[in-house]
Write a protein that holds these residues in place. Structure first.
Motif, PDB file in Angstrom:
ATOM      1  N   ILE A 110      75.245  35.823  -3.071  1.00 32.77           N
ATOM      2  CA  ILE A 110      75.968  35.194  -4.181  1.00 32.77           C
ATOM      3  C   ILE A 110      75.075  35.186  -5.420  1.00 32.77           C
ATOM      4  CG2 ILE A 110      76.887  32.994  -5.040  1.00 32.77           C
ATOM      5  CD1 ILE A 110      78.709  34.202  -2.951  1.00 32.77           C
ATOM      6  N   ARG A 111      75.659  35.599  -6.542  1.00 34.72           N
ATOM      7  CA  ARG A 111      75.014  35.375  -7.845  1.00 34.72           C
ATOM      8  C   ARG A 111      75.783  34.214  -8.456  1.00 34.72           C
ATOM      9  NH1 ARG A 111      74.781  40.319 -10.736  1.00 34.72           N
ATOM     10  NH2 ARG A 111      72.709  40.525  -9.857  1.00 34.72           N
ATOM     11  N   ASP A 112      75.086  33.107  -8.664  1.00 35.80           N
ATOM     12  CA  ASP A 112      75.716  31.880  -9.150  1.00 35.80           C
ATOM     13  C   ASP A 112      75.300  31.650 -10.597  1.00 35.80           C
ATOM     14  OD1 ASP A 112      77.266  29.625  -9.014  1.00 35.80           O
ATOM     15  OD2 ASP A 112      76.195  28.739  -7.318  1.00 35.80           O
ATOM     16  N   ILE A 113      76.280  31.611 -11.482  1.00 35.75           N
ATOM     17  CA  ILE A 113      76.036  31.343 -12.899  1.00 35.75           C
ATOM     18  C   ILE A 113      76.443  29.891 -13.124  1.00 35.75           C
ATOM     19  CG2 ILE A 113      76.575  32.011 -15.262  1.00 35.75           C
ATOM     20  CD1 ILE A 113      77.444  34.772 -13.991  1.00 35.75           C
ATOM     21  N   VAL A 114      75.470  29.041 -13.427  1.00 34.82           N
ATOM     22  CA  VAL A 114      75.660  27.589 -13.444  1.00 34.82           C
ATOM     23  C   VAL A 114      75.388  27.025 -14.835  1.00 34.82           C
ATOM     24  CG1 VAL A 114      74.916  25.412 -12.410  1.00 34.82           C
ATOM     25  CG2 VAL A 114      74.877  27.504 -11.046  1.00 34.82           C
ATOM     26  N   THR A 115      76.223  26.065 -15.231  1.00 36.23           N
ATOM     27  CA  THR A 115      76.010  25.320 -16.463  1.00 36.23           C
ATOM     28  C   THR A 115      75.973  23.839 -16.120  1.00 36.23           C
ATOM     29  OG1 THR A 115      77.236  26.983 -17.720  1.00 36.23           O
ATOM     30  CG2 THR A 115      76.898  24.867 -18.789  1.00 36.23           C
ATOM     31  N   VAL A 116      75.003  23.120 -16.686  1.00 35.38           N
ATOM     32  CA  VAL A 116      74.893  21.672 -16.471  1.00 35.38           C
ATOM     33  C   VAL A 116      75.729  20.993 -17.553  1.00 35.38           C
ATOM     34  CG1 VAL A 116      73.327  19.712 -16.319  1.00 35.38           C
ATOM     35  CG2 VAL A 116      72.563  21.966 -15.565  1.00 35.38           C
ATOM     36  N   GLY A 128      80.267  26.279 -12.462  1.00 34.79           N
ATOM     37  CA  GLY A 128      79.786  27.639 -12.336  1.00 34.79           C
ATOM     38  C   GLY A 128      80.789  28.581 -11.730  1.00 34.79           C
ATOM     39  N   ILE A 129      80.299  29.794 -11.539  1.00 32.81           N
ATOM     40  CA  ILE A 129      81.084  30.824 -10.887  1.00 32.81           C
ATOM     41  C   ILE A 129      80.168  31.551  -9.918  1.00 32.81           C
ATOM     42  CG2 ILE A 129      80.733  32.410 -12.820  1.00 32.81           C
ATOM     43  CD1 ILE A 129      83.501  33.610 -12.075  1.00 32.81           C
ATOM     44  N   MET A 130      80.623  31.667  -8.675  1.00 30.36           N
ATOM     45  CA  MET A 130      79.882  32.381  -7.636  1.00 30.36           C
ATOM     46  C   MET A 130      80.486  33.778  -7.515  1.00 30.36           C
ATOM     47  SD  MET A 130      79.410  29.698  -4.509  1.00 30.36           S
ATOM     48  CE  MET A 130      80.504  28.318  -4.751  1.00 30.36           C
TER      49      MET A 130
END
Length: 171
Positions: A110-116, A128-130
């Motif tokens: 999984i490449r997880d693009i995360v925003t706090v 985020g989006i996995m």
């Protein structure tokens, strides 16, 4: 007392249609859109793509607050928990790659693009989006293996050329 609620009904209908469009859009993205509480890791939202990519139902995922931690690959778990603890608010995107177990027992990269997300009077959230990058990782591993093989063959060929060159000079 009579009250005209026509405008309110129109607004409610518009809001429902807007929610349906957003939900449809989220579910057509080729990745798992999610939202979770930063402190507890509890999922607040997860898109239906979790069924296509990992095989879990939305209900399974949402029923257990620690579901994400449970499906994390054991070798990546400590690193990912530490990574999440060090995320700081500020709406910056963070990208991390890790492995999770799919429902069928297979490992999925999984490449997880995360925003706090830090909203006033709200607990800090992660959104985020996995994205499934398993095929990319497998191709990368095959390329690395091929590179190693070619490098070894080049070393052998170079050694062979030294031997041939030496033998030709000595006669």
């Amino acid at each position: 007392i009579l009250e005209d609620v026509t405008q309110r009904k129109i607004e409610e209908k518009t809001l429902i249609e807007s929610q349906k469009r957003i939900e449809s859009l989220i579910n057509t993205i080729d990745g798992i859109v999610w939202e979770a509480n930063l402190e507890t890791h509890e999922s607040i939202f997860i898109s239906k793509k979790v069924e296509d990519i990992l095989g879990y139902t939305v209900e399974e995922w949402m029923s257990n607050p620690d579901y994400w931690l449970q499906v994390l690959y054991s070798e990546d778990k400590e690193r990912m928990v530490s990574y999440i603890k060090h995320l700081a608010p500020g709406n910056h995107q963070h990208v991390e790659e890790y492995r999770v177990y799919a429902k069928d027992g297979s490992l999925v990269w999984i490449r997880d693009i995360v925003t706090v997300i830090d909203e006033p009077n709200q607990p800090v959230k992660l959104r985020g989006i996995m994205i499934d990058v398993t095929n990319h990782k497998e191709a990368e591993a095959a390329l690395d293996k091929s590179y190693t093989l070619v490098s070894e063959q080049n070393k052998r060929l170079l050694n062979f050329s030294y031997i041939v060159s030496h033998n030709l000079r000595s006669h």
